[in-house]
Motif scaffolding. Structure first.
Motif, PDB file in Angstrom:
ATOM      1  N   LEU B  45       0.815  -1.209   0.000  1.00 19.10           N
ATOM      2  CA  LEU B  45       0.000   0.000   0.000  1.00 19.10           C
ATOM      3  C   LEU B  45       0.857   1.272   0.000  1.00 19.10           C
ATOM      4  O   LEU B  45       0.423   2.322  -0.448  1.00 19.10           O
ATOM      5  CB  LEU B  45      -0.917   0.019   1.227  1.00 19.10           C
ATOM      6  CG  LEU B  45      -2.068  -0.996   1.186  1.00 19.10           C
ATOM      7  CD1 LEU B  45      -2.869  -0.960   2.475  1.00 19.10           C
ATOM      8  CD2 LEU B  45      -2.974  -0.723  -0.006  1.00 19.10           C
ATOM      9  N   HIS B  48       3.750   3.188  -3.527  1.00 20.70           N
ATOM     10  CA  HIS B  48       3.744   4.372  -4.380  1.00 20.70           C
ATOM     11  C   HIS B  48       4.504   5.522  -3.738  1.00 20.70           C
ATOM     12  O   HIS B  48       5.132   6.321  -4.406  1.00 20.70           O
ATOM     13  CB  HIS B  48       2.317   4.792  -4.750  1.00 20.70           C
ATOM     14  CG  HIS B  48       1.533   5.356  -3.597  1.00 20.70           C
ATOM     15  ND1 HIS B  48       0.814   4.582  -2.740  1.00 20.70           N
ATOM     16  CD2 HIS B  48       1.368   6.634  -3.178  1.00 20.70           C
ATOM     17  CE1 HIS B  48       0.232   5.360  -1.843  1.00 20.70           C
ATOM     18  NE2 HIS B  48       0.555   6.608  -2.075  1.00 20.70           N
ATOM     19  N   ARG B  79      -5.312   0.135  -8.026  1.00 20.88           N
ATOM     20  CA  ARG B  79      -5.575   1.435  -7.413  1.00 20.88           C
ATOM     21  C   ARG B  79      -5.063   2.551  -8.304  1.00 20.88           C
ATOM     22  O   ARG B  79      -3.976   2.465  -8.867  1.00 20.88           O
ATOM     23  CB  ARG B  79      -4.891   1.514  -6.043  1.00 20.88           C
ATOM     24  CG  ARG B  79      -5.458   0.484  -5.099  1.00 20.88           C
ATOM     25  CD  ARG B  79      -4.865   0.524  -3.704  1.00 20.88           C
ATOM     26  NE  ARG B  79      -3.563   1.134  -3.618  1.00 20.88           N
ATOM     27  CZ  ARG B  79      -3.189   1.900  -2.604  1.00 20.88           C
ATOM     28  NH1 ARG B  79      -4.050   2.183  -1.638  1.00 20.88           N
ATOM     29  NH2 ARG B  79      -1.974   2.412  -2.551  1.00 20.88           N
ATOM     30  N   PHE B  80      -5.839   3.590  -8.385  1.00 27.66           N
ATOM     31  CA  PHE B  80      -5.486   4.683  -9.282  1.00 27.66           C
ATOM     32  C   PHE B  80      -4.186   5.372  -8.841  1.00 27.66           C
ATOM     33  O   PHE B  80      -3.348   5.719  -9.668  1.00 27.66           O
ATOM     34  CB  PHE B  80      -6.625   5.699  -9.357  1.00 27.66           C
ATOM     35  CG  PHE B  80      -6.334   6.811 -10.341  1.00 27.66           C
ATOM     36  CD1 PHE B  80      -6.044   8.093  -9.899  1.00 27.66           C
ATOM     37  CD2 PHE B  80      -6.331   6.564 -11.710  1.00 27.66           C
ATOM     38  CE1 PHE B  80      -5.774   9.111 -10.809  1.00 27.66           C
ATOM     39  CE2 PHE B  80      -6.061   7.573 -12.615  1.00 27.66           C
ATOM     40  CZ  PHE B  80      -5.787   8.849 -12.176  1.00 27.66           C
ATOM     41  N   THR B  81      -4.036   5.549  -7.543  1.00 28.96           N
ATOM     42  CA  THR B  81      -2.825   6.198  -7.037  1.00 28.96           C
ATOM     43  C   THR B  81      -1.584   5.443  -7.480  1.00 28.96           C
ATOM     44  O   THR B  81      -0.598   6.038  -7.947  1.00 28.96           O
ATOM     45  CB  THR B  81      -2.839   6.233  -5.497  1.00 28.96           C
ATOM     46  OG1 THR B  81      -4.114   6.664  -5.060  1.00 28.96           O
ATOM     47  CG2 THR B  81      -1.757   7.142  -4.981  1.00 28.96           C
ATOM     48  N   ARG B  84      -0.974   5.905 -11.165  1.00 25.27           N
ATOM     49  CA  ARG B  84      -0.510   7.253 -11.505  1.00 25.27           C
ATOM     50  C   ARG B  84       0.995   7.369 -11.286  1.00 25.27           C
ATOM     51  O   ARG B  84       1.717   7.845 -12.161  1.00 25.27           O
ATOM     52  CB  ARG B  84      -1.241   8.270 -10.612  1.00 25.27           C
ATOM     53  CG  ARG B  84      -1.681   9.504 -11.358  1.00 25.27           C
ATOM     54  CD  ARG B  84      -2.334  10.497 -10.429  1.00 25.27           C
ATOM     55  NE  ARG B  84      -2.763  11.679 -11.159  1.00 25.27           N
ATOM     56  CZ  ARG B  84      -3.166  12.810 -10.604  1.00 25.27           C
ATOM     57  NH1 ARG B  84      -3.200  12.920  -9.283  1.00 25.27           N
ATOM     58  NH2 ARG B  84      -3.543  13.830 -11.336  1.00 25.27           N
ATOM     59  N   VAL B  85       1.443   6.953 -10.124  1.00 22.81           N
ATOM     60  CA  VAL B  85       2.873   7.041  -9.810  1.00 22.81           C
ATOM     61  C   VAL B  85       3.664   6.023 -10.633  1.00 22.81           C
ATOM     62  O   VAL B  85       4.776   6.299 -11.088  1.00 22.81           O
ATOM     63  CB  VAL B  85       3.125   6.831  -8.302  1.00 22.81           C
ATOM     64  CG1 VAL B  85       4.593   6.983  -7.990  1.00 22.81           C
ATOM     65  CG2 VAL B  85       2.311   7.818  -7.490  1.00 22.81           C
ATOM     66  N   VAL B 116     -12.278   3.277 -17.473  1.00 20.98           N
ATOM     67  CA  VAL B 116     -12.125   4.546 -16.766  1.00 20.98           C
ATOM     68  C   VAL B 116     -11.250   5.507 -17.578  1.00 20.98           C
ATOM     69  O   VAL B 116     -10.074   5.214 -17.791  1.00 20.98           O
ATOM     70  CB  VAL B 116     -11.497   4.318 -15.378  1.00 20.98           C
ATOM     71  CG1 VAL B 116     -11.339   5.620 -14.635  1.00 20.98           C
ATOM     72  CG2 VAL B 116     -12.324   3.322 -14.594  1.00 20.98           C
ATOM     73  N   ALA B 118      -9.681   8.226 -17.014  1.00 18.27           N
ATOM     74  CA  ALA B 118      -8.432   8.695 -16.407  1.00 18.27           C
ATOM     75  C   ALA B 118      -7.334   7.655 -16.548  1.00 18.27           C
ATOM     76  O   ALA B 118      -6.167   7.982 -16.807  1.00 18.27           O
ATOM     77  CB  ALA B 118      -8.658   9.036 -14.940  1.00 18.27           C
TER      78      ALA B 118
END
Lengths: 148, 779
Positions: B45, B48, B79-81, B84-85, B116, B118
């Protein structure tokens, strides 16, 4: 556009976006030399210079230099507008942006750039749309974090 | 137990707080150890966060390759986070050189196809930033699908990803060409912009695509017209210009489509004129659009009036207070100066003013453009300006400026005196920056301008008297004084102010040059030789010169010593020949090859005296500098081996006789005489001109006279038309005919003549070989 570099007056790199494939070593060399060249320019000089076989467009905003390398057939004056638009976006997002914002939130700076340019070309000419997209992505990030 | 690692913010604080490089390195190394440990067995978790720290450290220049696999894991997460990273990391740490990069292809594929926007956006962004050729091939069809997605956010990114894919794999053009027609009808500016970019890319790579998209010129014109004419939308405007990014991109595409194509060019003519005249130029955005418009006008087949308008816009740009605008104007005018010379000439005064720019990149451009604008009518004024510039310009531009001026002077000099003056001024101002042959060129120029010898030597003497430090000027001046020193103290020169010069002064000056530590060895050589030459030009006695020469006989510089020793010998043993050797050089013709050689010799560090009279002296001069001086005659050459000759007899060769070639009477019969006269033009040694003259002292006219000639195979013969075919009786006007014979191998000349004519009512034919041809006709 081939690449964009952001660096401070002391030559510290704050953001580097490369749109051409180069080795780490080459990137470092180019960065070092170009930073030196741009920092050597006097304040009254024009924003364009020829460097190697590229055209360099740079502008200084407060303590940060925004520097783009474009190709021979690209329009220098519109590149200045691209740089300015990016600064405006950062400004809107961070609220009166300064160098520290970019240092402590460098990932955000990248995310914003990636909503404005794609593959070295302008993808969105509406400021509103770019900021909306970032907002939505931030929201999505928060949601997933909260559920984690 | 895992030690608590820093948050990103804290890490950044600590790094910035480090006082030395070593401290910074310590902090980073410690943290990287944590990051590594966390990657190994830390909480997924928080992965990132660890990667974000690593990316920061990477930007500072520290190695971060151990994070590559983490990027892959994060991208694969739901997970989007993380994504993204992870994707950011992939763009920063992975590139097509690493094998690992292919591993994200699958993730990108998955992310593009799930719903999605994004996430699709992240995938497309990464693909368009670091996608290799293999990745592009694998994912092309996925991207093609996304071009039809309902979400404009995704579509605009898909279009630009297609641009990247075509750059990497041009064959993919076939997939992305068809959708363009539909995409061009979009209202969304982002998609439209991307589509125009895509079409531009397609057209640049394939002539077939270019042909296909030319059909869309009217549509593109309409889009641009709508942008320009309808009131601005706040969303897309900059300083009152509607979406300048889109305008510029459309103009660029129109440029490519209109190039070399009359029909397309016509279709866009009006719109370009409209944009050129109506765009608001108070801010940079407007100027950017105007600039692109000008570039397009100049590149397509536009009407003449429009071209002039475009050049004038650039001329206006030159006067803009914004130096960026001036810069692009100078650059563009430079590109246009060849094709639209007269239009650019109109702005010459403004360009010349730009020479005064403090910014070096601008003044350099202005210099290039100014040099390109010099022509025969403005050469005097321009040279004035350029020389003023030369005296004050930054050092790195001096060399280019000096060479530019000299080249332009050579091309456009109105007269020799001006030319000499100009070169002299440039040498005085920027002597060290000029090219090596400038000295030689000037010497040759002066040598060839006999009427200006007096003028030149006076000017150079004055220049030298003022300053003996500028080596090129000193070299030319000493050479000149050596050659024409006598013109300094005898006679006057109308072209310059009266100058009273004593012989002693001249000798003093030359000695100063010789002794000065500022003089290069080559210069000193010039000076010594000049002194020597003056020994024959002085009215007084030579004692002073003799002294100098004998002193330098023990000079440490080997070159000078050698010269001095030989000159000494000239004084002592060969005094009777001194005058002849040190005679003035003949006027050099710049066109002949021999003259070139002479000029080269005179321009080299060692100008050699002329006319060796005896073989002993030949040796002397050989010792001097390897070149054998300027022998007026070439040494006798051995006859070349005989060629296979056609039907001709062997003839003995005469020894060479140095004299103009005598005429030869070759035929006489009943009052008709044929004479041959020979000329060997000095510039073309292999050419022989023979004039056949037919005279008739008999009582009857000779009519229908035809003369034909034959020469051996290795020769080339050309018969000019005769002056007539009648040789009137009683010594009337002779008939002449010119024969041109080229003898490149210098083979012995054999000539056979065939004459046919009517005389006293009878047809006569005579064929004979010309005997006793003088050997100078072919040697």
């Amino acid at each position: 556009m081939q690449f964009m570099l952001l660096f401070s007056r002391q030559g510290k790199l704050r953001l580097q976006k490369w749109y051409v494939p180069l080795s780490d070593k080459e990137k470092k060399k180019i960065t070092r030399e170009l930073v030196q060249t741009v920092l050597a320019r006097k304040p009254k000089m024009c924003s364009f210079l020829e460097w190697r076989d590229l055209k360099i467009v740079y502008k200084r905003y407060a303590s940060l230099y925004f520097c783009c390398a474009i190709e021979d057939q690209d329009n220098e004056l519109i590149t200045l507008e691209i740089i300015h638009r990016y600064v405006e976006l950062l400004d809107k997002y961070f609220g009166s942006v300064c160098e520290l914002d970019i240092i402590f939130n460098f990932e955000k700076a990248y995310f914003i750039l990636d909503e404005f340019l794609l593959g070295g070309e302008v993808q969105e000419t509406s400021k509103k749309n770019v900021l909306k997209a970032i907002e939505q992505a931030d929201l999505l990030q928060e949601v997933t974090l909260r559920h984690a | 137990m895992v030690l608590p690692s820093l948050k990103l913010q804290d890490l950044i604080e600590q790094i910035r707080g480090a006082k030395t490089q070593a401290q910074e390195r310590e902090v980073i190394q410690k943290e990287c150890a944590h990051i590594r440990a966390s990657f190994r067995d830390g909480d997924p978790l928080h992965r990132h966060r660890q990667l974000a720290k690593l990316l920061y450290v990477h930007m500072l220049g520290y190695p971060a390759h151990f994070g590559q696999m983490e990027c892959l894991k994060l991208i694969a997460s739901t997970r989007f986070t993380d994504k993204r990273v992870g994707y950011l990391g992939a763009m920063l740490l992975l590139d097509e050189r690493q094998d690992a990069h292919l591993l994200i292809t699958n993730s990108i594929k998955n992310d593009m196809s799930q719903g999605v926007p994004a996430v699709q956006g992240l995938a497309l962004c990464t693909l368009s930033t670091m996608g290799s050729a293999e990745m592009c091939r694998d994912l092309a069809s996925e991207v093609e699908k996304l071009l039809l997605q309902p979400s404009p956010y995704v579509r605009k990114k898909a279009v630009l990803t297609a641009v990247h894919m075509i750059r990497k794999v041009p064959e993919l053009s076939s997939i992305f060409l068809p959708p363009c027609t539909q995409l061009l009808r979009e209202r969304h500016h982002g998609i439209l912009l991307g589509t125009v970019t895509l079409i531009t890319e397609l057209c640049e790579r394939s002539p077939a695509a270019l042909k296909h998209f030319r059909k869309m010129v009217p549509q593109l014109v309409q889009i641009l017209r709508t942008l320009v004419t309808t009131g601005y939308s706040k969303e897309h405007s900059i300083s009152g210009i509607s979406d300048p990014f889109l305008q510029v991109q459309i103009l660029r595409l129109l440029r490519i489509l209109g190039r070399n194509h009359d029909e397309s060019s016509d279709a866009m003519n009006d719109l370009l004129a409209q944009v050129a005249t109506n765009t608001d130029t108070s801010r940079n955005a407007g100027n950017a659009v105007l600039f692109e418009t000008v570039m397009t006008i100049m590149d397509i087949r536009s009407a003449a009036g429009l071209r002039v308008l475009a050049v004038n816009i650039l001329g206006r740009f030159l006067l803009n207070s914004d130096k960026n605008i001036r810069y692009v104007a100078l650059t563009s005018l430079l590109r246009l100066v060849q094709s639209d010379h007269s239009a650019v000439q109109r702005h010459r005064p403004t360009v010349v003013e730009c020479l005064q720019e403090p910014d070096a990149s601008l003044s350099r451009r202005a210099l290039e453009l100014s040099l390109a604008l010099v022509n025969s009518s403005n050469v005097r004024a321009m040279m004035q300006e350029l020389q003023t510039f030369l005296s004050s310009c930054p050092p790195d531009l001096r060399a280019d400026c000096a060479s530019g001026i000299l080249l332009a002077a050579e091309r456009f000099a109105p007269n020799k005196r001006w030319h000499i003056d100009t070169i002299l001024r440039v040498l005085t101002m920027a002597g060290i920056y000029v090219r090596d042959d400038a000295v030689a060129n000037l010497i040759q120029l002066i040598g060839g301008a006999q009427e200006l010898h007096a003028y030149s030597v006076r000017r150079l003497y004055s220049a030298l008297a003022e300053d003996i430090s500028q080596q090129p000027t000193v070299q030319v001046a000493t050479w000149c004084i050596g050659e024409y020193g006598d013109l300094l103290w005898e006679g006057s020169c109308e072209e310059s102010e009266p100058l009273q010069v004593e012989e002693e002064e001249v000798l003093t000056l030359l000695e100063r040059v010789l002794q000065s530590h500022l003089s290069l060895p080559a210069t000193r050589g010039y000076a010594l030789t000049a002194l020597m030459k003056l020994s024959t030009r002085l009215r007084g006695d030579n004692n002073r010169i003799r002294q100098v020469v004998s002193v330098y006989g023990s000079c440490l510089d080997v070159e000078l010593q050698q010269r001095a020793v030989e000159y000494n010998a000239l004084f002592r043993k060969y005094d009777h020949m001194r005058a002849a050797i040190l005679e003035k050089m003949p006027v050099v013709e710049p066109s002949g090859p021999q003259a070139d050689e002479e000029a080269k010799e005179s321009g080299e560090a060692v100008p050699s005296p002329s006319e060796p009279q005896a073989s002993k002296l030949m040796d002397l001069l050989d010792l001097l500098d390897g070149s054998s001086g300027e022998a007026q005659q070439l040494p006798p050459m051995a006859p070349s081996p005989e060629d296979s000759l056609v039907h001709l007899l062997d003839l003995p060769c005469d020894p060479p006789a140095p004299a103009p070639i005598p005429n030869l009477r070759v035929f006489e019969r009943e009052g008709l005489q044929i004479n041959l006269s020979f000329v060997r033009p000095p510039e073309t040694p292999s050419l022989l001109l023979i004039t056949v003259t037919a005279t008739n002292t008999s009582g009857g006219d000779v009519t229908h006279f035809i003369c034909q000639a034959a020469v051996p195979k290795s020769f080339q013969l050309q018969l000019q038309p005769p002056s007539g075919d009648t040789v009137p009786a009683q010594g009337g006007l002779p008939m002449t005919q010119l024969l041109r014979i080229l003898n490149p191998n210098k083979a012995p000349l054999r000539l056979k003549l065939r004459l046919t004519y009517t005389h006293f009512g009878q047809s006569v034919q005579e064929i004979f070989e010309v005997n006793n041809l003088p050997v100078e006709t072919w040697q």
